[in-house]
Write a protein that holds these residues in place. Structure first.
Motif, PDB file in Angstrom:
ATOM      1  N   UNK A   1      55.761  77.886 -26.602  1.00 34.38           N
ATOM      2  CA  UNK A   1      56.408  77.329 -27.775  1.00 34.38           C
ATOM      3  C   UNK A   1      56.383  75.799 -27.787  1.00 34.38           C
ATOM      4  N   UNK A   2      56.201  75.186 -26.645  1.00 35.81           N
ATOM      5  CA  UNK A   2      56.199  73.716 -26.583  1.00 35.81           C
ATOM      6  C   UNK A   2      54.800  73.128 -26.647  1.00 35.81           C
ATOM      7  N   UNK A   3      53.782  73.927 -26.333  1.00 33.31           N
ATOM      8  CA  UNK A   3      52.467  73.361 -26.116  1.00 33.31           C
ATOM      9  C   UNK A   3      52.454  72.577 -24.810  1.00 33.31           C
ATOM     10  N   UNK A   4      51.437  71.768 -24.623  1.00 29.89           N
ATOM     11  CA  UNK A   4      51.320  70.969 -23.398  1.00 29.89           C
ATOM     12  C   UNK A   4      52.076  69.655 -23.580  1.00 29.89           C
ATOM     13  N   UNK A   5      52.957  69.387 -22.640  1.00 29.55           N
ATOM     14  CA  UNK A   5      53.760  68.164 -22.675  1.00 29.55           C
ATOM     15  C   UNK A   5      53.427  67.323 -21.449  1.00 29.55           C
ATOM     16  N   UNK A   6      53.522  66.016 -21.603  1.00 29.51           N
ATOM     17  CA  UNK A   6      53.109  65.139 -20.509  1.00 29.51           C
ATOM     18  C   UNK A   6      53.850  63.811 -20.597  1.00 29.51           C
ATOM     19  N   UNK A   7      54.406  63.388 -19.457  1.00 35.26           N
ATOM     20  CA  UNK A   7      54.992  62.057 -19.326  1.00 35.26           C
ATOM     21  C   UNK A   7      54.230  61.327 -18.231  1.00 35.26           C
ATOM     22  N   UNK A   8      53.789  60.112 -18.523  1.00 34.65           N
ATOM     23  CA  UNK A   8      52.941  59.356 -17.597  1.00 34.65           C
ATOM     24  C   UNK A   8      53.417  57.920 -17.514  1.00 34.65           C
ATOM     25  N   UNK A   9      53.464  57.394 -16.296  1.00 35.76           N
ATOM     26  CA  UNK A   9      53.732  55.970 -16.107  1.00 35.76           C
ATOM     27  C   UNK A   9      52.464  55.317 -15.571  1.00 35.76           C
ATOM     28  N   UNK A  10      52.145  54.147 -16.097  1.00 39.48           N
ATOM     29  CA  UNK A  10      50.933  53.436 -15.678  1.00 39.48           C
ATOM     30  C   UNK A  10      51.193  51.946 -15.708  1.00 39.48           C
TER      31      UNK A  10
END
Length: 378
Positions: A229-238
């Motif tokens: 239900x959410x699909x692909x989620x992503x949190x990234x620090x760069x």
């Protein structure tokens, strides 16, 4: 990640007058993202550098575990012994295969949560801290509201498995993640690429599910997620030099699309913007106040900036062509639980001195900061 202790540099989120401020540059701005919602913020200043449906209510999936982990780090002890329950062992989805009544240190379980996305470890930690998933979810909501200052999220579990009322926004997750990355222990956990795991049920090597960390040394974290239900989620620090950004993408149609969107946003934001630090140490009229000696602002990359302190108790930060970058009203300062920040590189911070021409200054009383030089110890 290095094992040494870093000094904590507190980042002040100032009340900034937004009217009459020219927009930051749009050149090269990505316009063809696959993700339904996305946002990029400067991790140190909180300024939004890019947004697409950033305030739309969405389902987070396993990036929920960012909140679970930072709550546990701030409100429990890493050496706590955690006993695993029947409910934890029997949760669905990704696990680190805990056994019922197995006892493990909290620190190991947090690694299992953030590196291998263990839903069983998430429930074990929640029950250890508050006795139940429901009570811990209440703590999560109070934490992000009161400590981080976000208002458009509601969490009902510690792992991110789908529940109708378990929602957030891309912007809220960026703010929460920037806060969490200010904790040295959190930063080290999410920066771990692989870990030898020893439990009662099995021994193995866990590999961080955030694949971009193995592809780009400038990426320092933080978490991926997926439920239908959410699909692909992503949190990234760069980071690039002294500038670190937080990128959030929500409801991507595939992991590859989430990674592609994230890489585009990292390239764009780090090419267009940077974090610069104003030195307030030489402000004579500030010597009688307990105030930070440095102020971080987001600027165009390579932009020369300066500031002045006005008689009315305001700091005006300007850039190229006298473009207003920040308008800080000292009389409206108030004390909050401000997130700490750790510079992720060995490079010296770029410090900008105040402009040299005489300026008539009269500063109203600011606020008292306590615990400003906090250092996390191993």
């Amino acid at each position: 990640m290095r094992k040494t202790n870093y000094p904590i540099i507190f980042s002040l989120l100032f009340i900034i007058t937004l009217t009459s401020f020219p927009s930051l540059p749009e050149a090269g701005k990505p316009s063809d993202l696959y993700s339904e919602a996305a946002v990029v913020i400067d991790a140190r200043t909180g300024e939004v550098l890019y947004e697409k449906n950033a305030y739309r209510t969405m389902y987070p999936a396993s990036i929920t575990k960012i909140i679970t982990t930072i709550v546990a780090l701030e409100e429990a002890g890493l050496s706590d012994d955690v006993q695993v329950s029947f409910d934890a062992v029997n949760v669905i989805g990704s696990r680190v295969y805990l056994l019922e009544e197995e006892i493990l240190p909290l620190e190991q379980l947090l690694h299992g949560i953030m590196i291998s996305s263990g839903n069983d470890a998430s429930i074990a930690v929640a029950e250890h801290i508050d006795g139940s998933v429901k009570a811990f979810a209440d703590r999560m909501n109070a934490f992000v509201t009161e400590k981080v200052g976000v208002e458009n999220s509601n969490f009902t579990n510690p792992h991110g498995l789908f529940e109708e009322e378990h929602v957030t926004t891309a912007y809220d997750m960026a703010r929460i993640s920037a806060y969490a990355m200010g904790n040295e222990q959190f930063r080290e956990i999410v920066g771990t690429k692989s870990l030898d795991w020893k439990g009662e049920g099995w021994e193995t090597t866990l590999y961080n599910h955030h694949d971009l960390m193995r592809q780009n040394d400038h990426i320092t974290g933080v978490k991926n997620g997926y439920v239908r239900r959410s699909g692909y989620t992503l949190v990234t620090s760069a980071f690039d030099g002294d500038t670190e950004v937080i990128v959030v993408t929500l409801n991507s149609p595939s992991r590859l699309f989430a990674y592609n969107d994230t890489n585009k946003l990292i390239d764009y934001s780090l090419a267009e913007y940077e974090t610069q630090v104003l030195s307030l140490a030489d402000e004579d009229l500030l010597t009688n106040h307990i105030i930070p000696e440095e102020l971080a602002v987001t600027t165009r990359r390579g932009e020369d900036i300066k500031y002045e302190v006005r008689e009315e108790g305001e700091i005006i930060v300007t850039g190229k062509g006298n473009r207003k970058i920040a308008h800080i009203d000292l009389e409206k300062r108030y004390l909050t639980d401000l997130p700490s920040y750790i510079i992720p590189s060995d490079k010296e911070t770029t410090v900008v001195k105040k402009q040299e021409e005489p300026i008539k200054k009269s500063i109203a009383l600011w606020f008292i900061l306590s615990g400003f030089n906090k250092v996390f110890n191993r």
